[in-house]
Design a protein around this motif. Structure first.
Motif, short mmCIF file in Angstrom:
data_model
loop_
_atom_site.label_atom_id
_atom_site.label_comp_id
_atom_site.label_asym_id
_atom_site.label_seq_id
_atom_site.Cartn_x
_atom_site.Cartn_y
_atom_site.Cartn_z
N UNK A 1 13.18 8.55 0.14
CA UNK A 1 11.85 9.36 -0.48
C UNK A 1 11.57 8.64 -1.64
N UNK A 2 12.52 8.54 -2.51
CA UNK A 2 12.25 7.98 -3.68
C UNK A 2 11.87 6.45 -4.00
N UNK A 3 12.70 5.79 -3.03
CA UNK A 3 12.39 4.33 -2.71
C UNK A 3 11.00 4.15 -2.05
N UNK A 4 10.71 4.77 -1.12
CA UNK A 4 9.22 4.70 -0.58
C UNK A 4 8.36 5.02 -1.55
N UNK A 5 8.12 5.94 -2.42
CA UNK A 5 7.22 6.58 -3.17
C UNK A 5 7.15 5.16 -4.48
N UNK A 6 8.27 4.90 -4.87
CA UNK A 6 8.21 3.86 -5.61
C UNK A 6 7.54 2.41 -5.10
N UNK A 7 7.77 2.31 -3.90
CA UNK A 7 7.16 1.08 -3.20
C UNK A 7 5.80 1.22 -3.03
N UNK A 8 5.27 2.51 -3.23
CA UNK A 8 3.64 2.77 -3.16
C UNK A 8 3.08 2.03 -4.14
N UNK A 9 3.76 1.62 -5.10
CA UNK A 9 3.26 1.02 -6.56
C UNK A 9 2.70 -0.54 -6.01
N UNK A 10 3.48 -0.93 -5.07
CA UNK A 10 3.14 -2.38 -4.59
C UNK A 10 2.24 -2.54 -3.34
N UNK A 11 2.34 -1.43 -2.37
CA UNK A 11 1.54 -1.44 -0.98
C UNK A 11 1.23 0.03 -0.84
N UNK A 12 0.56 0.21 0.33
CA UNK A 12 0.09 1.60 0.68
C UNK A 12 1.12 1.83 2.01
N UNK A 13 1.03 3.12 2.41
CA UNK A 13 2.00 3.64 3.15
C UNK A 13 2.05 2.64 4.42
N UNK A 14 0.59 2.50 4.98
CA UNK A 14 0.65 1.71 6.55
C UNK A 14 1.48 0.42 6.50
N UNK A 15 1.38 -0.31 5.11
CA UNK A 15 1.82 -1.74 5.04
C UNK A 15 3.32 -1.43 4.72
N UNK A 16 3.68 -0.49 4.31
CA UNK A 16 5.20 -0.45 4.08
C UNK A 16 5.78 -0.18 5.37
N UNK A 17 5.45 0.94 6.18
CA UNK A 17 6.11 1.21 7.46
C UNK A 17 5.92 0.18 8.42
N UNK A 18 4.83 -0.70 8.37
CA UNK A 18 4.86 -1.74 9.48
C UNK A 18 5.66 -2.79 8.98
#
Length: 471
Positions: free
Chosen positions: A196-213
């Motif tokens: 969860x921490x990694x995912x929320x940090x990644x949101x700085x670079x991209x949106x949720x849909x992009x990350x999961x895809x």
């Protein structure tokens, strides 16, 4: 600043992330710079010089081909692997290259592409200098690039700030961390998992849909490389070492056993071995794989995920009651966080760290990922990552003939099995242990610095010096 998870996991081609993917990206960057400076159409000649480890194992690692492909504008993620040999042959026979895919210029393979294994640039063992000249032979632009592992590239301006930049935090990240202890503290303070921490940090670079895809694209590429590996019709891997492919034969032998686990209690190890070897044979033939975190260690994480999918998830589906893609994303996010720690505080370059920086790191990442999806706490995840690396410390990088084949391919299966063992051991404990992950990362870094250069991807020591006898 924390890197993106997609700097840890990159889709590329084999056989090496640092020696193939990295040089391609460097050449792509060089072409882009020429265009940005409005110099591209003035270029009449290009010269490329590879140094150190990049040159010493360059032929076996396809560095020469990677440079040509990169100058042609081909990227590791999208290049048509089935056309590479024809393209390289044409460049070498015609003494011409289509720069950036549009500008045809003269290019002599022997004179304009130099692999200088006698000299190493002081900043990093994997150095690449690129020069662009106009029709009168005047220098238009030059830059020096360093392939620092995992397909990551820095130029001459950024290489000297490498550690000070990477070890700093960026306030734009909601959960910045620089070491494993800080990561554990964040998880406990905010009651969040490492994923969860990694995912929320990644949101700085991209949106949720992009990350999961794109996480699923990473897994699908990994999964495809497993399948291509054990269904290949190739009998021998390229490069001249005449290493016979084993994955297809292993697969057929496993099928004949009809999964009779009562006959062999270690039957699962056969499958794990198959998955890892399949990926790295695909890598060795120049196929498409995912840096995880490097090409040389590309088989460890896919093998562990496939093990979970086939022998945990499918057999306990009703009890697990979670979508598989959600679970795999959690694995990759957790593994990426661990990979970031090695990138920030040590290195994943075998030319700097030896194979402990490749197989060791991938095994550590895989152990963490598996522990997370098996329900482990943050402390157990950190423990699993530490255990896996602790038992890879000191591993040399000594590829025979500079090819990512022997001992590299088998090491992936060993790394995968160690990762699973480390995870299981951590899950049997409460996460409290003597040596921390931060300690073991620092130890790996110091061990890598102390390791003789001949054991760090130069093919001048270790198994690389074994005399090979044709039988």
């Amino acid at each position: 600043m924390l890197p993106s998870i997609f700097e840890v996991f990159k889709i590329g081609i084999g056989p090496s992330s640092s020696h193939t993917v990295g040089p391609m990206i460097a050449c792509n960057t060089f072409i882009s710079a020429l265009k940005d400076l409005d110099l591209f159409n003035k270029v009449s000649r290009i010269k490329a010089y590879a140094y150190g480890s990049l040159a010493m194992t360059g032929i076996g690692h396809a560095t020469d081909k990677a440079i040509i492909l990169g100058l042609m504008g081909e990227s590791p993620k999208s290049v048509d692997v089935d056309k590479i040999q024809d393209w390289i042959y044409k460049v070498r026979s015609d003494n011409k290259i289509i720069l950036g895919g549009t500008n045809e210029i003269k290019f002599s393979y022997g004179n304009d592409l130099v692999l200088d294994g006698h000299h190493t640039l002081p900043e990093h063992p994997n150095g690449l200098k690129l020069f662009a000249f106009d029709q009168q032979g005047l220098l238009l632009y030059s830059n020096t690039y360093f392939s620092i592992g995992g397909g990551n590239v820095l130029d001459e301006k950024s290489i000297n700030n490498r550690y000070s930049t990477e070890k700093g935090t960026n306030i734009s990240h909601p959960y910045p961390f620089t070491n494993a202890q800080e990561l554990l503290d964040l998880a406990n303070l905010h009651k969040k998992s490492i994923a969860e921490i990694t995912f929320e940090n990644e949101m700085v670079f991209s949106d949720e849909s992009y990350i999961k895809t794109h996480l699923q694209e990473i897994w699908q590429t990994m999964n495809s490389s497993i399948y291509r590996g054990y269904t290949s019709n190739d009998e021998v891997l390229p490069g001249g070492l005449n290493v016979k492919t084993r994955a297809p034969n292993i697969y057929q032998k496993i099928l004949k056993l009809k999964e009779d686990t009562g006959t062999d209690s270690l039957f699962l190890i056969d499958w794990i071995t198959l998955y890892a070897i399949s990926v790295n044979e695909e890598n060795a033939r120049g196929g498409r794989v995912v840096t995880a975190p490097t090409n040389g260690s590309a088989g460890v994480i896919p093998a562990v995920i496939k093990y979970y999918e086939q022998f945990v998830y499918r057999r306990r589906y009703e009890k697990i009651n979670r979508p598989l893609d959600e679970i795999i994303n959690e694995f990759l996010l957790t593994a990426a966080a661990i990979g970031m720690l090695y990138k920030k505080n040590a290195s994943i370059s075998a030319a700097e760290m030896g194979c402990q920086g490749e197989i060791g790191v991938s095994s550590s990442m895989a152990a963490a990922g598996l522990t997370a999806i098996m329900g482990g706490t943050a402390e157990q995840i950190e423990n699993a990552a530490e255990i896996a690396m602790e038992h890879h410390l000191g591993m040399t990088c000594d590829p025979i003939n500079g090819l990512v084949q022997v001992p590299c391919i088998e090491r992936n299966s060993m790394g995968a099995i160690k990762a699973i063992s480390a995870s299981k051991l951590a899950l049997l404990e409460n996460g409290i242990h003597l040596v921390s992950l931060d300690n073991v990362i620092q130890t790996m870094f110091e061990t890598g610095k102390d390791m003789q250069i001949k054991y760090k991807e130069t093919s001048e020591g270790g198994l690389a010096t074994v005399n090979i006898v044709d039988c």
